[in-house]
Scaffold this motif. Structure first.
Motif, PDB file in Angstrom:
ATOM      1  N   LEU A   1       2.219   9.845   3.114  1.00 49.54           N
ATOM      2  CA  LEU A   1       1.417   8.742   3.643  1.00 49.54           C
ATOM      3  C   LEU A   1       2.000   7.406   3.180  1.00 49.54           C
ATOM      4  CD1 LEU A   1      -1.159   8.053   5.259  1.00 49.54           C
ATOM      5  CD2 LEU A   1      -2.423   8.082   3.088  1.00 49.54           C
ATOM      6  N   GLY A   2       2.391   7.343   1.902  1.00 50.73           N
ATOM      7  CA  GLY A   2       3.002   6.121   1.381  1.00 50.73           C
ATOM      8  C   GLY A   2       4.328   5.818   2.053  1.00 50.73           C
ATOM      9  N   GLN A   3       5.159   6.842   2.240  1.00 51.70           N
ATOM     10  CA  GLN A   3       6.430   6.632   2.932  1.00 51.70           C
ATOM     11  C   GLN A   3       6.211   6.147   4.360  1.00 51.70           C
ATOM     12  OE1 GLN A   3       9.274   9.861   2.860  1.00 51.70           O
ATOM     13  NE2 GLN A   3       8.841  10.318   0.717  1.00 51.70           N
ATOM     14  N   ALA A   4       5.212   6.711   5.023  1.00 50.92           N
ATOM     15  CA  ALA A   4       4.950   6.323   6.407  1.00 50.92           C
ATOM     16  C   ALA A   4       4.619   4.837   6.504  1.00 50.92           C
ATOM     17  CB  ALA A   4       3.805   7.163   6.972  1.00 50.92           C
ATOM     18  N   TYR A   5       3.754   4.362   5.625  1.00 45.37           N
ATOM     19  CA  TYR A   5       3.389   2.946   5.658  1.00 45.37           C
ATOM     20  C   TYR A   5       4.552   2.062   5.194  1.00 45.37           C
ATOM     21  CZ  TYR A   5      -1.492   4.420   6.271  1.00 45.37           C
ATOM     22  OH  TYR A   5      -2.649   4.970   6.749  1.00 45.37           O
ATOM     23  N   ASN A   6       5.221   2.466   4.126  1.00 44.23           N
ATOM     24  CA  ASN A   6       6.272   1.640   3.538  1.00 44.23           C
ATOM     25  C   ASN A   6       7.527   1.644   4.414  1.00 44.23           C
ATOM     26  OD1 ASN A   6       7.643   1.453   0.119  1.00 44.23           O
ATOM     27  ND2 ASN A   6       7.952   0.167   1.897  1.00 44.23           N
ATOM     28  N   ASP A   7       8.076   2.813   4.672  1.00 42.84           N
ATOM     29  CA  ASP A   7       9.369   2.895   5.334  1.00 42.84           C
ATOM     30  C   ASP A   7       9.298   2.592   6.825  1.00 42.84           C
ATOM     31  OD1 ASP A   7      10.116   3.634   2.852  1.00 42.84           O
ATOM     32  OD2 ASP A   7      10.696   5.674   3.342  1.00 42.84           O
ATOM     33  N   THR A   8       8.223   3.046   7.483  1.00 42.67           N
ATOM     34  CA  THR A   8       8.109   2.794   8.922  1.00 42.67           C
ATOM     35  C   THR A   8       8.081   1.304   9.213  1.00 42.67           C
ATOM     36  OG1 THR A   8       6.906   4.861   9.250  1.00 42.67           O
ATOM     37  CG2 THR A   8       6.704   3.202  10.972  1.00 42.67           C
ATOM     38  N   HIS A   9       7.306   0.562   8.446  1.00 42.58           N
ATOM     39  CA  HIS A   9       7.170  -0.869   8.730  1.00 42.58           C
ATOM     40  C   HIS A   9       8.352  -1.675   8.208  1.00 42.58           C
ATOM     41  CE1 HIS A   9       3.190  -0.735  10.569  1.00 42.58           C
ATOM     42  NE2 HIS A   9       2.957   0.282   9.748  1.00 42.58           N
ATOM     43  N   ALA A  10       8.987  -1.209   7.129  1.00 42.27           N
ATOM     44  CA  ALA A  10      10.242  -1.832   6.709  1.00 42.27           C
ATOM     45  C   ALA A  10      11.302  -1.606   7.785  1.00 42.27           C
ATOM     46  CB  ALA A  10      10.705  -1.254   5.375  1.00 42.27           C
ATOM     47  N   ASN A  11      11.311  -0.418   8.357  1.00 43.70           N
ATOM     48  CA  ASN A  11      12.239  -0.087   9.431  1.00 43.70           C
ATOM     49  C   ASN A  11      11.991  -0.955  10.663  1.00 43.70           C
ATOM     50  OD1 ASN A  11      14.164   2.511   9.979  1.00 43.70           O
ATOM     51  ND2 ASN A  11      13.257   1.756  11.862  1.00 43.70           N
ATOM     52  N   THR A  12      10.721  -1.148  11.007  1.00 44.05           N
ATOM     53  CA  THR A  12      10.375  -1.978  12.166  1.00 44.05           C
ATOM     54  C   THR A  12      10.810  -3.421  11.951  1.00 44.05           C
ATOM     55  OG1 THR A  12       8.461  -0.556  12.599  1.00 44.05           O
ATOM     56  CG2 THR A  12       8.486  -2.715  13.654  1.00 44.05           C
TER      57      THR A  12
ATOM     58  N   LEU B   1       0.830  -1.197   0.000  1.00 46.19           N
ATOM     59  CA  LEU B   1       0.000   0.000   0.000  1.00 46.19           C
ATOM     60  C   LEU B   1       0.872   1.257   0.000  1.00 46.19           C
ATOM     61  CD1 LEU B   1      -2.697   1.529   0.330  1.00 46.19           C
ATOM     62  CD2 LEU B   1      -2.483   1.173   2.807  1.00 46.19           C
ATOM     63  N   GLY B   2       1.881   1.271   0.848  1.00 46.69           N
ATOM     64  CA  GLY B   2       2.767   2.425   0.915  1.00 46.69           C
ATOM     65  C   GLY B   2       3.494   2.676  -0.389  1.00 46.69           C
ATOM     66  N   ALA B   3       3.994   1.607  -1.020  1.00 42.61           N
ATOM     67  CA  ALA B   3       4.694   1.760  -2.295  1.00 42.61           C
ATOM     68  C   ALA B   3       3.754   2.257  -3.387  1.00 42.61           C
ATOM     69  CB  ALA B   3       5.323   0.424  -2.692  1.00 42.61           C
ATOM     70  N   SER B   4       2.518   1.785  -3.379  1.00 42.14           N
ATOM     71  CA  SER B   4       1.531   2.188  -4.398  1.00 42.14           C
ATOM     72  C   SER B   4       1.195   3.673  -4.288  1.00 42.14           C
ATOM     73  CB  SER B   4       0.258   1.355  -4.262  1.00 42.14           C
ATOM     74  OG  SER B   4       0.529  -0.022  -4.408  1.00 42.14           O
ATOM     75  N   LEU B   5       1.018   4.165  -3.072  1.00 46.64           N
ATOM     76  CA  LEU B   5       0.697   5.582  -2.869  1.00 46.64           C
ATOM     77  C   LEU B   5       1.820   6.481  -3.378  1.00 46.64           C
ATOM     78  CD1 LEU B   5      -0.922   5.443   0.692  1.00 46.64           C
ATOM     79  CD2 LEU B   5      -2.077   6.019  -1.450  1.00 46.64           C
ATOM     80  N   GLN B   6       3.051   6.053  -3.191  1.00 48.76           N
ATOM     81  CA  GLN B   6       4.175   6.858  -3.671  1.00 48.76           C
ATOM     82  C   GLN B   6       4.224   6.901  -5.193  1.00 48.76           C
ATOM     83  OE1 GLN B   6       7.945   6.426  -1.089  1.00 48.76           O
ATOM     84  NE2 GLN B   6       6.739   4.638  -0.526  1.00 48.76           N
TER      85      GLN B   6
ATOM     86  N   VAL C   1       7.910   2.041  -9.169  1.00 53.83           N
ATOM     87  CA  VAL C   1       7.290   0.801  -9.657  1.00 53.83           C
ATOM     88  C   VAL C   1       8.179  -0.395  -9.315  1.00 53.83           C
ATOM     89  CG1 VAL C   1       6.643  -0.480 -11.735  1.00 53.83           C
ATOM     90  CG2 VAL C   1       5.970   1.924 -11.484  1.00 53.83           C
ATOM     91  N   LEU C   2       9.494  -0.221  -9.462  1.00 50.86           N
ATOM     92  CA  LEU C   2      10.425  -1.290  -9.085  1.00 50.86           C
ATOM     93  C   LEU C   2      10.308  -1.610  -7.598  1.00 50.86           C
ATOM     94  CD1 LEU C   2      12.741  -3.169  -9.946  1.00 50.86           C
ATOM     95  CD2 LEU C   2      14.334  -1.298  -9.463  1.00 50.86           C
ATOM     96  N   ASN C   3      10.151  -0.586  -6.784  1.00 50.99           N
ATOM     97  CA  ASN C   3       9.970  -0.777  -5.342  1.00 50.99           C
ATOM     98  C   ASN C   3       8.680  -1.535  -5.048  1.00 50.99           C
ATOM     99  OD1 ASN C   3      10.218  -0.341  -2.463  1.00 50.99           O
ATOM    100  ND2 ASN C   3       8.765   1.339  -2.681  1.00 50.99           N
ATOM    101  N   LEU C   4       7.611  -1.187  -5.749  1.00 47.72           N
ATOM    102  CA  LEU C   4       6.327  -1.855  -5.556  1.00 47.72           C
ATOM    103  C   LEU C   4       6.434  -3.345  -5.867  1.00 47.72           C
ATOM    104  CD1 LEU C   4       3.271  -1.846  -5.079  1.00 47.72           C
ATOM    105  CD2 LEU C   4       2.974  -1.062  -7.438  1.00 47.72           C
TER     106      LEU C   4
END
Length: 439
Positions: free
Chosen positions: A150-161, A120-125, A215-218
């Motif tokens: 919003l996309g960074q928050a979902y993607n990066d925060t949870h990847a970081n966790t 979801l985070g990658a898609s929003l970005q 897109v590559l990230n997604l």
């Protein structure tokens, strides 16, 4: 994460019970203890290195977005014919994205597994960058920063966790956060090259680049975390809602969470304010050429990239509390050089060294935070710290723009000195009775 902690508890309890046995059974018990440790060791996540590389790519994408803004702002101001105070709207919508992420994080983690959250985070970005390519009206351009944050928050925060829960996490954290700085390094080069390629700037075409990388990230997060797409069946309903609310309450009532968040609030406020307003400052105050000054942030981000790679291990071994404070003092000194020496070459060197010594701040802060927070709140606590830090990275650049609209962009320098000093002081406020070298 809590499973890992429970496993460590089992291992420690096993050791304690064997230490209490008679001496004649020590050798036998030693073998049993080793077997117990191996049996209860936390399993290595499937496709571990693929997951780490995917997390690193997520941070690289975020770095491209954040790092390019400083080089793009002069063109945005002139294209939309706005003042520096209106640029604050960009940071305000970014703030809103991180705020919504903070408010929705706990319910989302209770209902979605890691894979869908990252996707979801990658898609929003990707959506945000697609909307920017055709140089949209300024209000819509601002909205894209809400989607991106919003996309960074979902993607990066949870990847970081996820990364912070791995053994020897400080090394992986140093790597993925170095990739963020690599994105920040690449972003200004590509943005400035595209924007200055024509007599009439076509700066919006730059966003084709983050669209492709996004897109590559997604695809990467969807493939790497495909084993975490479906959540195991759990009992839902009122009990689950109470559990989410209880976790939020426990997180917010923990002083260590607020202290770590305060450090990130000031540090990211300084980092993003510097990267966002550096070019405009050099153009207006130092009379630099906008096509050349657009590359100056690359020195800052290049220094940050090297700092996160080179200083991660020495910082961990020499003492995280001591070393981060020393780095903060050095950063304040370098910022004073940037402010008081009116020479663009000297300033370029100073900001590069500033990036180098501030490089370990983020990864070390997260690493220390994981050791301060109780296991049952660790995930939500890291998310809260991450989000509050990014809120600081939205508020202070916006405040700088508003003040600059009244007194001039030279306000950047005292703002940065104050923020870096506050980051150093807030670091000293972290709890001292924590084993900061525990892996």
């Amino acid at each position: 994460m809590s499973t890992q902690t429970q496993t460590e508890t089992i291992v420690l309890q096993s050791r304690a019970s064997h230490e209490a046995t008679p001496a004649e059974h020590e050798l036998e018990n030693e073998h049993e203890n080793e077997h117990e440790i191996l049996q209860h060791s936390p399993p290595v996540p499937k496709w571990l290195y693929f997951k780490v590389l995917s997390a690193a790519l997520s941070f690289f994408v975020a770095g491209i977005n954040d790092g390019s803004l400083g080089s793009i702002i002069p063109y945005v101001i002139r294209t939309y014919n706005i003042g520096t105070d209106m640029v604050a709207v960009v940071y305000a919508t970014t703030f809103l994205g991180w705020l919504i992420a903070a408010l929705t994080n706990s319910p989302i983690t209770k209902n979605l597994n890691l894979g869908p959250i990252l996707t979801l985070g990658a898609s929003l970005q990707v959506l945000a960058h697609i909307l920017r390519v055709w140089e949209p009206p300024f209000p819509l351009y601002c909205v894209t920063f809400f989607l991106a944050s919003l996309g960074q928050a979902y993607n990066d925060t949870h990847a970081n966790t996820f990364i912070s829960a791995l053994p020897s996490a400080h090394r992986y954290l140093g790597f993925i956060h170095a990739m963020y700085m690599a994105g920040c390094l690449v972003g200004p080069f590509v943005a400035t090259a595209v924007a200055s390629a024509n007599a009439e700037p076509k700066w919006a075409l730059f966003y084709l680049f983050p669209v492709g990388v996004g897109v590559l990230n997604l695809v990467s997060v969807a493939a790497a975390f495909r084993d975490r797409m479906v959540r195991s069946p759990v009992v839902r309903g009122e009990g689950g809602e109470r559990s989410a609310l209880r976790e939020i309450r426990d997180t917010l009532s923990t002083p260590g969470v607020w202290l770590v968040s305060l450090f990130f609030f000031f540090f990211l406020g300084a980092a993003i304010t510097a990267s966002g307003w550096m070019v405009e400052y050099l153009v207006v105050v130092r009379n630099g050429n906008v096509k050349e000054m657009g590359y100056i942030p690359a020195g800052y981000f290049g220094g940050g990239f090297l700092g996160r790679l080179i200083l991660a291990e020495p910082t961990h071994r020499l003492g995280e509390r001591r070393m981060i404070f020393i780095y903060a003092v050095l950063c304040v000194g370098l910022q004073l050089v940037f402010w008081l020496v009116p020479n663009i070459i000297t300033e370029a060197v100073a900001v590069s060294l500033l990036g180098f010594f501030s490089g370990p701040f983020f990864a070390t802060g997260i690493s220390v935070g994981t050791k301060i927070f109780a296991p049952e709140i660790r995930s939500s606590a890291i998310a809260f710290v991450f989000v509050l830090g990014q809120i600081g990275g939205s508020v202070f650049p916006a405040l700088t723009g508003i003040i600059a609209g009244k007194v001039g962009v030279q306000v950047l320098q005292p703002m940065l000195v104050g923020l870096l000093g506050a980051a150093g002081v807030s670091w000293l406020m972290l709890p001292k009775d924590v084993a900061l070298h525990r892996d």
